[in-house]
Design an enzyme around this catalytic site. Sequence first.
Site, PDB file in Angstrom:
ATOM      1  N   ASP A  75       0.807  -1.231   0.000  1.00 48.31           N
ATOM      2  CA  ASP A  75       0.000   0.000   0.000  1.00 48.31           C
ATOM      3  C   ASP A  75       0.836   1.276   0.000  1.00 48.31           C
ATOM      4  O   ASP A  75       0.447   2.289   0.578  1.00 48.31           O
ATOM      5  CB  ASP A  75      -0.968   0.018   1.203  1.00 48.31           C
ATOM      6  N   LYS A 116       1.729   2.286  -5.096  1.00 47.89           N
ATOM      7  CA  LYS A 116       2.319   1.797  -6.356  1.00 47.89           C
ATOM      8  C   LYS A 116       1.385   2.095  -7.532  1.00 47.89           C
ATOM      9  O   LYS A 116       1.834   2.455  -8.615  1.00 47.89           O
ATOM     10  CB  LYS A 116       2.552   0.274  -6.265  1.00 47.89           C
ATOM     11  N   GLY A 160      -4.588  -4.231  -3.766  1.00 45.66           N
ATOM     12  CA  GLY A 160      -5.592  -3.208  -4.052  1.00 45.66           C
ATOM     13  C   GLY A 160      -4.839  -1.956  -4.425  1.00 45.66           C
ATOM     14  O   GLY A 160      -4.223  -1.328  -3.574  1.00 45.66           O
ATOM     15  N   HIS A 161      -4.817  -1.644  -5.716  1.00 49.35           N
ATOM     16  CA  HIS A 161      -4.045  -0.508  -6.198  1.00 49.35           C
ATOM     17  C   HIS A 161      -5.003   0.605  -6.617  1.00 49.35           C
ATOM     18  O   HIS A 161      -5.890   0.382  -7.442  1.00 49.35           O
ATOM     19  CB  HIS A 161      -3.142  -0.917  -7.372  1.00 49.35           C
ATOM     20  N   GLN A 216       1.979  -5.938  -3.446  1.00 46.75           N
ATOM     21  CA  GLN A 216       2.441  -6.043  -2.057  1.00 46.75           C
ATOM     22  C   GLN A 216       3.711  -5.195  -1.879  1.00 46.75           C
ATOM     23  O   GLN A 216       3.902  -4.232  -2.596  1.00 46.75           O
ATOM     24  CB  GLN A 216       2.692  -7.509  -1.643  1.00 46.75           C
TER      25      GLN A 216
HETATM   26  P1  GDP Z   1      -0.912   0.458  -3.540  1.00 47.15           P
HETATM   27  O1  GDP Z   1      -1.496  -0.834  -3.096  1.00 47.15           O
HETATM   28  O2  GDP Z   1       0.563   0.520  -3.304  1.00 47.15           O
HETATM   29  O3  GDP Z   1      -1.251   0.829  -4.956  1.00 47.15           O
HETATM   30  O4  GDP Z   1      -1.553   1.574  -2.595  1.00 47.15           O
HETATM   31  P2  GDP Z   1      -3.098   1.701  -2.156  1.00 47.15           P
HETATM   32  O5  GDP Z   1      -3.890   2.135  -3.315  1.00 47.15           O
HETATM   33  O6  GDP Z   1      -3.548   0.475  -1.437  1.00 47.15           O
HETATM   34  O7  GDP Z   1      -3.005   2.816  -1.050  1.00 47.15           O
HETATM   35  C1  GDP Z   1      -2.509   4.095  -1.328  1.00 47.15           C
HETATM   36  C2  GDP Z   1      -3.594   5.145  -0.979  1.00 47.15           C
HETATM   37  O8  GDP Z   1      -3.001   6.422  -0.861  1.00 47.15           O
HETATM   38  C3  GDP Z   1      -4.639   5.280  -2.058  1.00 47.15           C
HETATM   39  O9  GDP Z   1      -5.867   5.583  -1.460  1.00 47.15           O
HETATM   40  C4  GDP Z   1      -4.127   6.458  -2.894  1.00 47.15           C
HETATM   41  O10 GDP Z   1      -5.165   7.130  -3.581  1.00 47.15           O
HETATM   42  C5  GDP Z   1      -3.549   7.339  -1.813  1.00 47.15           C
HETATM   43  N1  GDP Z   1      -2.423   8.196  -2.196  1.00 47.15           N
HETATM   44  C6  GDP Z   1      -1.483   8.005  -3.176  1.00 47.15           C
HETATM   45  N2  GDP Z   1      -0.536   8.970  -3.108  1.00 47.15           N
HETATM   46  C7  GDP Z   1      -0.877   9.776  -2.083  1.00 47.15           C
HETATM   47  C8  GDP Z   1      -0.282  10.952  -1.489  1.00 47.15           C
HETATM   48  O11 GDP Z   1       0.779  11.410  -1.885  1.00 47.15           O
HETATM   49  N3  GDP Z   1      -0.952  11.508  -0.457  1.00 47.15           N
HETATM   50  C9  GDP Z   1      -2.110  10.999   0.047  1.00 47.15           C
HETATM   51  N4  GDP Z   1      -2.678  11.643   1.061  1.00 47.15           N
HETATM   52  N5  GDP Z   1      -2.672   9.901  -0.459  1.00 47.15           N
HETATM   53  C10 GDP Z   1      -2.066   9.287  -1.501  1.00 47.15           C
HETATM   54  P1  IMO Z   2      -0.927  -4.098  -2.291  1.00 51.90           P
HETATM   55  O1  IMO Z   2      -0.487  -4.619  -3.639  1.00 51.90           O
HETATM   56  C1  IMO Z   2      -0.862  -4.595   2.046  1.00 51.90           C
HETATM   57  C2  IMO Z   2      -0.684  -8.693   3.542  1.00 51.90           C
HETATM   58  C3  IMO Z   2      -1.901  -9.151   4.332  1.00 51.90           C
HETATM   59  C4  IMO Z   2      -1.253 -10.131   5.285  1.00 51.90           C
HETATM   60  C5  IMO Z   2      -0.175 -10.776   4.405  1.00 51.90           C
HETATM   61  C6  IMO Z   2      -0.593 -12.109   3.809  1.00 51.90           C
HETATM   62  O2  IMO Z   2      -2.219  -3.395  -2.319  1.00 51.90           O
HETATM   63  O3  IMO Z   2       0.171  -3.305  -1.656  1.00 51.90           O
HETATM   64  P2  IMO Z   2      -2.210 -12.757   1.794  1.00 51.90           P
HETATM   65  O4  IMO Z   2      -3.672 -12.502   1.598  1.00 51.90           O
HETATM   66  O5  IMO Z   2      -1.351 -12.188   0.723  1.00 51.90           O
HETATM   67  O6  IMO Z   2      -1.894 -14.187   2.075  1.00 51.90           O
HETATM   68  O7  IMO Z   2      -1.846 -11.975   3.167  1.00 51.90           O
HETATM   69  O8  IMO Z   2       0.103  -9.854   3.379  1.00 51.90           O
HETATM   70  N1  IMO Z   2      -0.990  -8.169   2.192  1.00 51.90           N
HETATM   71  C7  IMO Z   2      -0.985  -6.871   1.886  1.00 51.90           C
HETATM   72  N2  IMO Z   2      -0.828  -5.791   2.675  1.00 51.90           N
HETATM   73  N3  IMO Z   2      -1.023  -4.449   0.715  1.00 51.90           N
HETATM   74  C8  IMO Z   2      -1.157  -5.521  -0.087  1.00 51.90           C
HETATM   75  O9  IMO Z   2      -1.193  -5.428  -1.447  1.00 51.90           O
HETATM   76  C9  IMO Z   2      -1.188  -6.796   0.501  1.00 51.90           C
HETATM   77  N4  IMO Z   2      -1.339  -8.053   0.024  1.00 51.90           N
HETATM   78  C10 IMO Z   2      -1.193  -8.889   1.062  1.00 51.90           C
HETATM   79  O10 IMO Z   2      -2.517  -8.082   4.992  1.00 51.90           O
HETATM   80  O11 IMO Z   2      -0.606  -9.418   6.315  1.00 51.90           O
HETATM   81 MG    MG Z   3      -2.971  -1.557  -1.787  1.00 52.34          MG
END
Ligand code: GDP
Ligand code: IMO
Ligand code: MG
Length: 442
Positions: A13, A16, A40-41, A230
């Site tokens: 998270d 990416k 979840g991107h 991840q």
């Molecule tokens: P990913 O899994 O690495 O793609 O990240 P996620 O989407 O799970 O979580 C990142 C969250 O931060 C999302 O809700 C984005 O919209 C938000 N986000 C991305 N860049 C920024 C930033 O610079 N500032 C803030 N406040 N939110 C951001």
């Molecule tokens: P993105 O791509 C954050 C974590 C789970 C758990 C561990 C194992 O959005 O960054 P799993 O279901 O993969 O067997 O869970 O890995 N986990 C993540 N945490 N972002 C993710 O994906 C994750 N995918 C798995 O919370 O701790």
């Molecule tokens: Mg994510």
Amino acid sequence: MPGTCVIGLQWGDEAKGKLVDLLTPNFDLVVRYQGGANAGHTVVIGDKTFKLHHIPSGILNPQVKNIIAPGVVLNPGTILQEIDSLLADGVDPSENMIISDRVHVVCPWHIEEDKALNAMLVGGESIGTTLRGIGPCYRDKVGRTFAIRLGDMFRDDFAEKVRGIVTAKKRILSGIRGDDAEGDVELDADAIISEFNGYAERLKPYVADTNHLLHDAVADGKKLLFEGAQGALLDIDHGTFPFVTSSNSSGVGITGGSGVPPKWINKVIGVIKSYSTRVGGGPFPTELDNEVGAKIRDLGNEYGTTTGRPRRCGWFDAVAVRYSARLSGVDALSLMMLDVMSYLDEIKICTAYRIDGVETNLFPSNADDLRRAEPVYETLPGWNHDVTAARSIEEIPELAMSFANRVGEIVGVPVAMVSVGPDRAQSIFVDGNAQQMAGVGG
Ligand code: GDP
Ligand code: IMO
Ligand code: MG
């Protein structure tokens, strides 16, 4: 042929999705190569927010091909929901998305096994998986006997295969749970066969052998962007085992999952938040179980994209990130969520651990040792200034840039971009531009 990869350097998270979407216009193909619907991107474009689980974050650029490569584990029902949700937003992935026939399929028994196993404790704690069946599906892939690949869903013996696996899985589930899985309504072979035949029909136009396609792309000099899922600290071999995911989520997984040989990967961008988060169980030395942690969670809206779970929050851990940057071969850092730190009086960076009285800047290989690590902090002053409207380095307070530069210095890799909000526009290149950061000239 430039091959560039975006890798999360923490526990997932790191944003990416935002970075991949931003860099995509410089590439011909975007490739997801590991993980599955546990990811979840998020991509934010103006007032629209897209949440992608399997589908590469390049999908919002119609001119770019999006590949789901063999190392991914695919839940066919979930990806069809993602496709439908994109269609509802006017994005049609049928023109520019291809799924490898080699991907392994997450089946209902995997979800049931994930639930049963996640309820058990490992080292006194639940792994806290996303319950998406990821671990059980990867286990069956390595085990081979009970594996189903996407290509199998189009073959004549598919129904027979499912029947055989369901019989065995019921016994296995009974063994794990200590109950009678015969009564398990989720595992009705006929119902699964008919449901999956429906999925196969809808997915058919997307399915191909992506290995040939990627090898041709490389031969034709096409530019490839690899999207890690991840984070490196969740890597099955090199992360905080057993509190990890079941794939190689650090830079070492790029070629195995994609089928593209290592010589074509020439740039790796590490994505980091300005603090740390973790969802699920496992050691987290800089975790803040106090009002500062709660403030970061609120300001950063730190709730899971896939599960909605509140994320555990803490200070930036430079020991962990220095390790994961070295592991992933990172050339440049993208520092995200700088805006979230704007109203903290002081900001801490963990520069070393003290484990059993001994100070070290080496990330331990054992989760119990990491659990005993006490962070050694360096404290920097906060800047108390909104940065969300900044569009150039000059508009960012000096104290905020000092923090960013200090992070780069301790990690040992320069910060090439800072992000001050979720939108594409809230991205500032420190020294150069998107092309330079992406390794495609310009
Ligand atoms: P990913 O899994 O690495 O793609 O990240 P996620 O989407 O799970 O979580 C990142 C969250 O931060 C999302 O809700 C984005 O919209 C938000 N986000 C991305 N860049 C920024 C930033 O610079 N500032 C803030 N406040 N939110 C951001
Ligand atoms: P993105 O791509 C954050 C974590 C789970 C758990 C561990 C194992 O959005 O960054 P799993 O279901 O993969 O067997 O869970 O890995 N986990 C993540 N945490 N972002 C993710 O994906 C994750 N995918 C798995 O919370 O701790
Ligand atoms: Mg994510």
